[in-house]
Design an enzyme around this catalytic site. Structure first.
Site, PDB file in Angstrom:
ATOM      1  CB  THR A 155      -3.031  69.791  37.046  1.00 51.65           C
ATOM      2  OG1 THR A 155      -2.209  70.639  37.243  1.00 51.65           O
ATOM      3  CG2 THR A 155      -3.775  69.898  35.894  1.00 51.65           C
ATOM      4  CB  SER A 172       2.507  75.748  44.425  1.00 51.58           C
ATOM      5  OG  SER A 172       2.730  75.546  42.930  1.00 51.58           O
ATOM      6  CB  CYS A 187      24.477  74.374  33.068  1.00 51.86           C
ATOM      7  SG  CYS A 187      25.526  75.980  32.632  1.00 51.86           S
TER       8      CYS A 187
HETATM    9  N1  ASP Z   1       0.018  73.817  39.920  1.00 53.54           N
HETATM   10  C1  ASP Z   1      -0.091  72.379  39.756  1.00 53.54           C
HETATM   11  C2  ASP Z   1       0.514  71.787  40.962  1.00 53.54           C
HETATM   12  O1  ASP Z   1       2.066  71.493  41.007  1.00 53.54           O
HETATM   13  C3  ASP Z   1       0.523  72.302  38.430  1.00 53.54           C
HETATM   14  C4  ASP Z   1       0.454  70.443  38.065  1.00 53.54           C
HETATM   15  O2  ASP Z   1       0.033  69.810  38.676  1.00 53.54           O
HETATM   16  O3  ASP Z   1       0.760  70.427  36.881  1.00 53.54           O
HETATM   17  O4  ASP Z   1      -0.182  71.321  41.949  1.00 53.54           O
END
Ligand code: ASP
Length: 337
Positions: free
Chosen positions: A13, A60, A274
């Site tokens: 991000t 991801s 947990c």
């Molecule tokens: N979907 C983004 C990623 O993991 C989320 C982020 O960077 O906060 O690349």
């Protein structure tokens, strides 16, 4: 002499821009923004080199091959920089932060992963703060560890987990104190940091070829379900159990499936679902029965760390009994015993 920091920019991000499909990586954008930030030319800031990966990834989409690319990149530039920053998406950052400590052998300089919940592109963001603080820590504190910095906490990489999908305090290390806290001052808690390794070169242990995975228990899991998961070529499984490491041991077929896999040499590591606390396979009959058939305790390891450790051990070792023994030993500060 000015300190030097090498920035590995993998995506995430932090450097994304809005598109019709939501935030997506934007090649060239982050480096241009950094070049235009007067703060980065301040005397308090180190010199830096930024290496933008192609393609930039939403984390991801990352795989162990990307972990290896990062490790090799750091090793190739190791001698020329005081510290390393890895800009990374938050979604799988804890996995990469758990794998790199096992891959980077003899690490004596800081490697700090960070990213942000809102991109630098947004007027209100956590990207700027995370980036500037991480550059200062990587330049000025000789922490011989892979760390993850987010919000106001410097965490041990192989203890970190993503705990908040939307907050700026997205990460925590529930079973280990922060290595540093940041407010008006940067306070590094040296008493929690590993001792430096013996002098020597940085080595890279490739990992990722092993067939390992994780499985979260749920009430009603059938023997068929787990039998399918445990099929060859699976070599190792992190079994995410209840509480202090308990499972549905009354289910004979379920237990038989585990026993059969263990007899074939599959390493099954018991980690708790947990967030906080440790597995204790002597606590309940529902845990000791797992230990009796050869399930190995993961103690207080995070699932991310246990998975990375399985990848690592299977890439070095073919003797399953050594892998089981090493899973229960603290190798990189990932486990308390
Ligand atoms: N979907 C983004 C990623 O993991 C989320 C982020 O960077 O906060 O690349």
């Amino acid at each position: 002499m000015k300190k030097r920091v090498y920035i590995v920019y993998t995506g995430g991000t932090i450097g994304m821009q809005p598109t019709a499909e939501g935030y997506a990586p934007a090649p060239g954008y982050l480096a241009a923004q950094l070049a235009a930030m007067p703060e980065l030319r301040d005397a308090a800031m180190p010199d830096y080199t930024i290496h933008e990966y192609d393609p930039l990834l939403d984390s991801s989409n990352m795989t162990p091959a990307d972990w290896l690319k990062i490790a090799r990149d750091i090793a190739a530039h190791y001698a020329d920089y005081d510290g390393f920053v890895v800009l990374h998406g938050t979604d799988t950052m804890a996995y990469t932060a758990s794998a790199l400590p096992f891959m980077l052998q003899g690490l004596a300089k800081p490697v700090i992963l960070t990213g942000s919940q809102l991109p630098l592109w947004e007027v209100r963001n956590d990207a700027r703060e995370n980036l500037i603080t991480v550059m200062q820590i990587a330049a000025n504190y000789a922490i011989p560890e892979v760390c993850l910095y987010f919000g106001d906490k410097l965490l041990r990489g192989c203890r970190a987990v993503k705990v908040n999908a939307v907050g700026f305090d997205a990460f925590d290390s529930p079973n280990y104190p922060p290595l540093g806290t940041v407010g008006i001052h940067i306070d590094v808690h040296w008493e929690h940091i590993l001792p430096p390794p013996a002098p020597g070169l940085l080595g890279v242990q490739p990992i990722g070829a092993a067939h390992v995975g994780t499985l979260r228990l749920f009430p009603g899991m059938t023997a068929d379900f787990i039998t399918n998961v445990l099929r060859p070529p699976l070599q190792g499984l992190v079994l995410e159990t209840y509480g202090v490491g308990n499972g549905p041991v009354n289910n004979r077929a379920f237990m038989a499936a585990l026993e059969d896999a263990i007899a074939r040499g599959v390493v099954i590591v018991d980690c708790t679902q947990c967030l906080k606390g440790t597995v204790d396979l002597e606590g309940y009959a529902t845990g000791s029965a797992l230990a009796r058939i050869g399930v190995v305790s993961g103690y207080d390891m995070t699932v991310e760390a246990a998975l990375a450790k399985l990848f690592y051990l299977f890439s070095r070792e073919s003797d399953v009994s050594i892998i089981k023994q090493q899973m229960q030993v603290d190798l990189r500060g990932e486990l308390t015993r």
